[in-house]
Every structure is written in C-alpha cells, then in structure tokens.
Design a protein around this motif. Structure first.
Motif, mmCIF file in Angstrom:
data_model
loop_
_atom_site.group_PDB
_atom_site.id
_atom_site.type_symbol
_atom_site.label_atom_id
_atom_site.label_comp_id
_atom_site.label_asym_id
_atom_site.label_seq_id
_atom_site.Cartn_x
_atom_site.Cartn_y
_atom_site.Cartn_z
ATOM 1 N N SER A 69 1.075 -1.139 -0.072
ATOM 2 C CA SER A 69 -0.096 -0.004 0.034
ATOM 3 C C SER A 69 0.693 1.281 0.112
ATOM 4 O O SER A 69 0.455 2.202 -0.114
ATOM 5 C CB SER A 69 -0.959 0.018 1.060
ATOM 6 O OG SER A 69 -0.283 -0.059 2.534
ATOM 7 N N ALA A 109 3.117 1.909 6.471
ATOM 8 C CA ALA A 109 2.304 0.770 6.720
ATOM 9 C C ALA A 109 2.706 -0.083 7.880
ATOM 10 O O ALA A 109 3.944 -0.174 8.079
ATOM 11 C CB ALA A 109 2.483 -0.163 5.339
ATOM 12 N N LYS A 112 -0.450 -5.229 6.857
ATOM 13 C CA LYS A 112 -1.367 -5.044 5.685
ATOM 14 C C LYS A 112 -2.107 -3.653 5.936
ATOM 15 O O LYS A 112 -2.890 -3.195 5.063
ATOM 16 C CB LYS A 112 -2.303 -6.218 5.707
ATOM 17 C CG LYS A 112 -1.616 -7.401 5.300
ATOM 18 C CD LYS A 112 -2.811 -8.508 4.542
ATOM 19 C CE LYS A 112 -1.823 -9.767 4.278
ATOM 20 N NZ LYS A 112 -2.615 -10.514 3.723
ATOM 21 N N THR A 113 -1.794 -2.892 6.903
ATOM 22 C CA THR A 113 -2.691 -1.846 7.225
ATOM 23 C C THR A 113 -1.985 -0.516 6.729
ATOM 24 O O THR A 113 -0.719 -0.315 7.133
ATOM 25 C CB THR A 113 -2.736 -1.629 8.820
ATOM 26 O OG1 THR A 113 -3.318 -2.802 9.595
ATOM 27 C CG2 THR A 113 -3.622 -0.556 9.179
ATOM 28 N N LEU A 115 -1.052 3.297 6.431
ATOM 29 C CA LEU A 115 -0.910 4.325 7.526
ATOM 30 C C LEU A 115 -0.991 5.747 6.913
ATOM 31 O O LEU A 115 -0.145 5.934 6.129
ATOM 32 C CB LEU A 115 -0.066 4.229 8.547
ATOM 33 C CG LEU A 115 0.037 2.767 9.534
ATOM 34 C CD1 LEU A 115 1.504 2.901 10.213
ATOM 35 C CD2 LEU A 115 -1.074 2.909 10.225
#
Length: 171
Positions: A69, A109, A112-113, A115
């Motif tokens: 991400s 990140a 998998k989150t 930020l």
C-alpha cells in the motif's frame, strides 16, 4: 547502476518489506548531510533503519509483500524508515519531523494496514515494546508482592504483640 546491482537492490528491499513490522515513508528534500546522518544515528539507536532507494526499484520490491500500500507514496525524493518494533521508526521519524520542517512524513504501513500521516503520529505516541514489557512485568509482580506482604503481616503483628507483652511483664 547496472542490471545486477538493480536486482540485488530489489531483492534486498523485498526482504526488508517482507520482514519488518512497520515502514514509514517521508520526503527529505532540503535536508543537509549532517541532518541525514543525525536521523540515521537516531534511528539506529532506536533499533530502526533508514534507506534511500530509487522509487521505481522500491515499487518493484513491494510486489508480493504486505506493505504494498505504500507504493503510491513513493514519489519524489523519499526515504524509507523501517523497524521490527512497530513504534521505533514512527517515533523517531515523528520527532525528527517536528524538529525539521523540511522532513515531511507521507505515511506508511504496519503489516497490511496502510497508515496516513496521522496514523504514523499515533503510532509514535504509543509506548515501545520494551516499555510495555516493563509495565507488564510490574503488573505481574505487584500482586505477588502484595500477597507476600499480606501473608507475613499477621505473623509480624503477632510477634510485636508477644514482644510488647514480654516487655510489659519484664517492667
């Protein structure tokens, strides 16, 4: 860089992205060499690392990792700060950004989150793993200490009462 160096850089970055707990992306345009060295030193002391990598190679290295991400953040002169401790890199990066206005946090990140800047700053305010472990040990030890004090207290009181009676009888 020739083709072999690029492959080596991509594989190194892929290993970094696969194994780290948190990745922070920031722009460093305008920082002096001394300021960058200070940032690297602070990161090293906190157990984190900083790398400046070509954005194109970093995007290739992101493929197949949990932190894919952050690919959209890699534009312009960016650096990547990472650590196994989910708090170390964000804490140092946020403190450095507070002191140097040319160092701009872009996001990051954690697993998998993804930020955003506020997420990175929120992680920076949390206690580190070592601090949390210390608090946990303190909480575990406190009941045991109180229990030991409670079990010895009646015997100590009884001994004082006997001592007081013995002193009174002797007088």
């Amino acid at each position: 860089m020739d083709r072999a160096e690029k492959k080596e850089a991509v594989s190194h970055l892929n290993g970094v992205f696969s194994k780290t707990g948190v990745v922070v992306v920031a722009q460093y345009s305008g920082l002096t060499v001394a300021q960058m060295q200070r940032l690297r030193k602070q990161m090293r002391e906190a157990g984190a690392s900083v790398e400046v990598a070509k954005n194109r190679l970093a995007k290739i290295a992101l493929e197949g990792t949990d932190v894919v991400s952050i690919g959209s953040l890699l534009k312009g002169p960016t650096l990547i700060a990472y650590s196994d401790d989910p708090v170390a890199a964000p804490k140092v990066a946020a403190a450095f950004a507070k002191d140097h206005d040319k160092f701009v946090l872009l996001g990051g990140a954690m697993g998998k989150t993804a930020l955003n800047v506020d997420g990175v700053k929120a992680l920076a305010t949390m206690p580190s793993l070592d601090e949390l472990r210390g608090k946990l040990v303190g909480l575990i030890q406190a009941p045991a200490t109180k229990l030991a004090q409670l079990t010895t207290a009646p015997a100590a009181k009884l001994a004082r009462v006997f001592g007081a009676y013995a002193n009174r009888d002797a007088a």
